[in-house]
Design a protein around this motif. Structure first.
Motif, PDB file in Angstrom:
ATOM      1  N   ALA A   1      14.967 -32.040 -43.377  1.00 56.21           N
ATOM      2  CA  ALA A   1      14.537 -30.795 -44.016  1.00 56.21           C
ATOM      3  C   ALA A   1      13.199 -30.301 -43.485  1.00 56.21           C
ATOM      4  O   ALA A   1      12.952 -29.097 -43.457  1.00 56.21           O
ATOM      5  N   VAL A   2      12.338 -31.219 -43.063  1.00 57.79           N
ATOM      6  CA  VAL A   2      11.005 -30.816 -42.589  1.00 57.79           C
ATOM      7  C   VAL A   2      11.092 -29.925 -41.350  1.00 57.79           C
ATOM      8  O   VAL A   2      10.590 -28.800 -41.364  1.00 57.79           O
ATOM      9  N   PRO A   3      11.738 -30.372 -40.250  1.00 57.66           N
ATOM     10  CA  PRO A   3      11.812 -29.456 -39.100  1.00 57.66           C
ATOM     11  C   PRO A   3      12.678 -28.230 -39.377  1.00 57.66           C
ATOM     12  O   PRO A   3      12.432 -27.163 -38.818  1.00 57.66           O
ATOM     13  N   GLN A   4      13.657 -28.365 -40.267  1.00 59.73           N
ATOM     14  CA  GLN A   4      14.493 -27.212 -40.610  1.00 59.73           C
ATOM     15  C   GLN A   4      13.649 -26.116 -41.244  1.00 59.73           C
ATOM     16  O   GLN A   4      13.755 -24.951 -40.867  1.00 59.73           O
ATOM     17  N   SER A   5      12.807 -26.484 -42.186  1.00 55.84           N
ATOM     18  CA  SER A   5      11.981 -25.477 -42.849  1.00 55.84           C
ATOM     19  C   SER A   5      10.877 -24.956 -41.932  1.00 55.84           C
ATOM     20  O   SER A   5      10.526 -23.777 -41.990  1.00 55.84           O
ATOM     21  N   ARG A   6      10.330 -25.825 -41.088  1.00 57.03           N
ATOM     22  CA  ARG A   6       9.264 -25.382 -40.169  1.00 57.03           C
ATOM     23  C   ARG A   6       9.766 -24.369 -39.154  1.00 57.03           C
ATOM     24  O   ARG A   6       9.047 -23.466 -38.756  1.00 57.03           O
ATOM     25  N   HIS A   7      11.001 -24.537 -38.706  1.00 56.50           N
ATOM     26  CA  HIS A   7      11.558 -23.658 -37.672  1.00 56.50           C
ATOM     27  C   HIS A   7      12.485 -22.593 -38.240  1.00 56.50           C
ATOM     28  O   HIS A   7      13.016 -21.787 -37.483  1.00 56.50           O
ATOM     29  N   GLY A   8      12.728 -22.603 -39.537  1.00 58.65           N
ATOM     30  CA  GLY A   8      13.561 -21.586 -40.173  1.00 58.65           C
ATOM     31  C   GLY A   8      15.009 -21.621 -39.703  1.00 58.65           C
ATOM     32  O   GLY A   8      15.598 -20.576 -39.451  1.00 58.65           O
ATOM     33  N   LEU A   9      15.570 -22.816 -39.599  1.00 58.30           N
ATOM     34  CA  LEU A   9      16.930 -22.967 -39.083  1.00 58.30           C
ATOM     35  C   LEU A   9      17.945 -23.109 -40.210  1.00 58.30           C
ATOM     36  O   LEU A   9      17.615 -23.547 -41.308  1.00 58.30           O
ATOM     37  N   SER A  10      19.182 -22.769 -39.906  1.00 57.26           N
ATOM     38  CA  SER A  10      20.269 -22.998 -40.845  1.00 57.26           C
ATOM     39  C   SER A  10      20.635 -24.481 -40.826  1.00 57.26           C
ATOM     40  O   SER A  10      20.165 -25.243 -39.979  1.00 57.26           O
ATOM     41  N   PHE A  11      21.490 -24.881 -41.744  1.00 57.41           N
ATOM     42  CA  PHE A  11      21.925 -26.274 -41.791  1.00 57.41           C
ATOM     43  C   PHE A  11      22.703 -26.643 -40.524  1.00 57.41           C
ATOM     44  O   PHE A  11      22.537 -27.727 -39.984  1.00 57.41           O
ATOM     45  N   GLU A  12      23.546 -25.733 -40.067  1.00 56.80           N
ATOM     46  CA  GLU A  12      24.336 -25.988 -38.865  1.00 56.80           C
ATOM     47  C   GLU A  12      23.452 -26.112 -37.631  1.00 56.80           C
ATOM     48  O   GLU A  12      23.659 -26.979 -36.788  1.00 56.80           O
ATOM     49  N   ALA A  13      22.449 -25.249 -37.531  1.00 56.61           N
ATOM     50  CA  ALA A  13      21.537 -25.300 -36.389  1.00 56.61           C
ATOM     51  C   ALA A  13      20.699 -26.579 -36.419  1.00 56.61           C
ATOM     52  O   ALA A  13      20.427 -27.178 -35.374  1.00 56.61           O
ATOM     53  N   THR A  14      20.317 -27.009 -37.607  1.00 59.62           N
ATOM     54  CA  THR A  14      19.552 -28.253 -37.731  1.00 59.62           C
ATOM     55  C   THR A  14      20.381 -29.438 -37.277  1.00 59.62           C
ATOM     56  O   THR A  14      19.898 -30.295 -36.534  1.00 59.62           O
ATOM     57  N   GLU A  15      21.637 -29.490 -37.723  1.00 56.46           N
ATOM     58  CA  GLU A  15      22.528 -30.569 -37.290  1.00 56.46           C
ATOM     59  C   GLU A  15      22.655 -30.579 -35.770  1.00 56.46           C
ATOM     60  O   GLU A  15      22.581 -31.629 -35.126  1.00 56.46           O
ATOM     61  N   CYS A  16      22.822 -29.402 -35.186  1.00 54.05           N
ATOM     62  CA  CYS A  16      22.973 -29.276 -33.726  1.00 54.05           C
ATOM     63  C   CYS A  16      21.710 -29.747 -33.000  1.00 54.05           C
ATOM     64  O   CYS A  16      21.802 -30.457 -31.998  1.00 54.05           O
ATOM     65  N   MET A  17      20.549 -29.361 -33.505  1.00 49.86           N
ATOM     66  CA  MET A  17      19.294 -29.744 -32.859  1.00 49.86           C
ATOM     67  C   MET A  17      19.067 -31.252 -32.937  1.00 49.86           C
ATOM     68  O   MET A  17      18.619 -31.860 -31.972  1.00 49.86           O
ATOM     69  N   VAL A  18      19.387 -31.854 -34.084  1.00 50.38           N
ATOM     70  CA  VAL A  18      19.194 -33.299 -34.225  1.00 50.38           C
ATOM     71  C   VAL A  18      20.161 -34.046 -33.308  1.00 50.38           C
ATOM     72  O   VAL A  18      19.797 -35.053 -32.709  1.00 50.38           O
ATOM     73  N   ARG A  19      21.379 -33.553 -33.172  1.00 48.15           N
ATOM     74  CA  ARG A  19      22.344 -34.191 -32.270  1.00 48.15           C
ATOM     75  C   ARG A  19      21.923 -34.039 -30.807  1.00 48.15           C
ATOM     76  O   ARG A  19      22.167 -34.922 -29.995  1.00 48.15           O
ATOM     77  N   ASP A  20      21.296 -32.913 -30.482  1.00 53.41           N
ATOM     78  CA  ASP A  20      21.050 -32.551 -29.093  1.00 53.41           C
ATOM     79  C   ASP A  20      19.716 -33.043 -28.540  1.00 53.41           C
ATOM     80  O   ASP A  20      19.608 -33.321 -27.356  1.00 53.41           O
ATOM     81  N   ARG A  21      18.697 -33.152 -29.378  1.00 54.70           N
ATOM     82  CA  ARG A  21      17.346 -33.421 -28.873  1.00 54.70           C
ATOM     83  C   ARG A  21      16.817 -34.766 -29.341  1.00 54.70           C
ATOM     84  O   ARG A  21      16.816 -35.069 -30.527  1.00 54.70           O
TER      85      ARG A  21
END
Length: 59
Positions: A10-30
């Motif tokens: 939730a921390v990087p999601q709120s800092r970057h203003g991402l949706s739940f799907e985008a957060t899942e994608c970023m965590v999987r990818d980076r």
């Protein structure tokens, strides 16, 4: 789903203003986002629907 992992996602999601799907994608990818969540490469990233369900259950 682990409460600490939910918070760590939730921390990087709120800092970057991402949706739940985008957060899942970023965590999987980076690797840097995986490190923030304390996940190893072999660990599974929870799907966005689980994150959404846990967030809506809190309200």
């Amino acid at each position: 789903m682990n409460i600490v992992l939910k918070f760590r996602m939730a921390v990087p999601q709120s800092r970057h203003g991402l949706s739940f799907e985008a957060t899942e994608c970023m965590v999987r990818d980076r690797l840097s986002w995986m490190r923030v969540c304390w996940l190893e490469i072999a660990d599974t990233v929870p799907p966005s629907r689980d994150i959404i369900a846990s967030c809506t259950a809190r309200k």
